[in-house]
Write an enzyme that holds these catalytic residues in place. Structure first.
Site, PDB file in Angstrom:
ATOM      1  N   TYR A   1      -2.407  -0.930  10.237  1.00 27.43           N
ATOM      2  CA  TYR A   1      -2.333  -1.409   8.960  1.00 27.43           C
ATOM      3  C   TYR A   1      -0.926  -0.884   8.285  1.00 27.43           C
ATOM      4  O   TYR A   1      -0.431  -1.571   7.375  1.00 27.43           O
ATOM      5  CB  TYR A   1      -3.536  -1.080   8.132  1.00 27.43           C
ATOM      6  CG  TYR A   1      -3.665  -1.184   6.659  1.00 27.43           C
ATOM      7  CD1 TYR A   1      -4.170  -2.375   6.059  1.00 27.43           C
ATOM      8  CD2 TYR A   1      -3.506  -0.143   5.823  1.00 27.43           C
ATOM      9  CE1 TYR A   1      -4.274  -2.718   5.069  1.00 27.43           C
ATOM     10  CE2 TYR A   1      -3.496  -0.427   4.589  1.00 27.43           C
ATOM     11  CZ  TYR A   1      -3.847  -1.566   3.975  1.00 27.43           C
ATOM     12  OH  TYR A   1      -4.046  -1.904   2.610  1.00 27.43           O
TER      13      TYR A   1
ATOM     14  N   SER B   1       0.602  -1.131  -0.049  1.00 30.69           N
ATOM     15  CA  SER B   1      -0.016   0.066  -0.196  1.00 30.69           C
ATOM     16  C   SER B   1       0.686   1.217  -0.126  1.00 30.69           C
ATOM     17  O   SER B   1       2.142   1.211   0.532  1.00 30.69           O
ATOM     18  CB  SER B   1      -0.747  -0.054   1.354  1.00 30.69           C
ATOM     19  OG  SER B   1      -1.617   1.054   1.474  1.00 30.69           O
TER      20      SER B   1
END
Length: 289
Positions: A149, A136
């Site tokens: 995350y 990401s």
């Protein structure tokens, strides 16, 4: 590799990138072994032509190895392993429990490591193969509300790049794509993103306005998932913009941010880091003998 029909093993295919990638690879003429925690969630992929297996990536390594053996026996090889399964927890670090933290890392990082460990023996023996990691853009910087995350995606980038150093001399590759915000179910607050629950009053005014904006952005993200998976296939097969004809003398990168927002955010982060290094170089270099 670009001219061959490949065999893909993809985790987390019940929705999002995993689902779209399975269909795109099948349409590309490749074979796909799609996995999910429950087979009932991927019946549609089976009907589309994929082989399907049940896999919870957070399972112990021996169970993952059993699935890998079953997958390899279907076509006699696994060319591409895609570590796609994952989810996000919203909240400040202090608000999330050790148990939630462990589960976040188990699924997003440790699960991917075990999947790689389970398939690398087959790829090493074949002397060919690619491990793909879905990272990401937040793997490049801290992201408010996404501390856990973001931490997993930082780890994935480091693992993927280091693994490539280890296995590239054996004829294998480890690559990581780092998408920005795309219109997938993964961005839907509540599933698979875990909803924000305020547990420490001091964080309420910091996080709740941001969570409101985050929810409002759902289904308005700039990225098209179908374009992402097409780019991923091109990246693996060295086709399209990654082909020798189109890339020219450019080296194919090991890690690759994807999306206009990823370009802006990662470039900003790198520029800030380079400026800091230059501003503080005398202090940074002051600790040698």
């Amino acid at each position: 590799m670009s001219s061959e029909s490949l065999v893909w093993f993809i985790t987390g295919t019940s929705s999002g990138f995993g689902h779209d990638l399975t269909l795109a690879a099948l349409q590309h003429g490749d074979k796909v072994i799609a996995t999910a925690r429950q087979l009932s969630a991927i019946e549609g992929l089976k009907e589309a032509g994929a082989s399907v297996l049940e896999l919870d990536v957070a399972s112990p390594l021996e169970e993952v190895k059993y699935v890998a053996e079953a997958a390899h026996s279907i076509y006699g090889r696994i060319d591409v392993v895609v570590n796609n399964a994952g989810y996000a927890i919203l909240g400040a670090l202090e608000e999330r429990t050790p148990e939630e933290t462990l589960e976040q890392f188990n699924v997003n990082v440790l699960g991917g490591l075990n999947v790689a460990r389970a398939f690398l023996p087959y790829q090493r023996k074949a002397k060919t193969g690619t491990i793909v990691w879905i990272g990401s853009m937040v793997g490049w910087f801290g992201a408010l509300g996404f501390a856990l995350y973001s931490g997993t995606k930082h780890a994935i980038r480091a693992i993927a790049e280091t693994l490539h150093e280890e296995i590239s001399p054996l004829g294998l590759r480890s690559i990581v794509l780092e998408p920005g915000m795309f219109r997938t179910a993964g961005m839907n607050p509540g599933k698979p993103t875990v909803e924000y629950v305020n547990r420490v009053e001091d964080y309420k005014t910091i996080l709740e306005p941001w969570v409101t904006r985050y929810k409002a952005a759902y289904n308005n993200q700039p990225g098209d998932p179908k374009k992402f998976v097409k780019l991923l296939i091109d990246y693996v097969k060295l086709e399209g913009p990654f082909s020798k004809e189109q890339r020219g003398d450019k080296e194919v990168p090991i890690s690759f941010p994807v999306g206009p927002d990823a370009y802006v955010s990662v470039t900003k982060r790198l520029s800030e880091q380079l400026k800091m290094m230059e501003d503080w170089k005398d202090v940074i270099r002051s600790t040698d003998f």
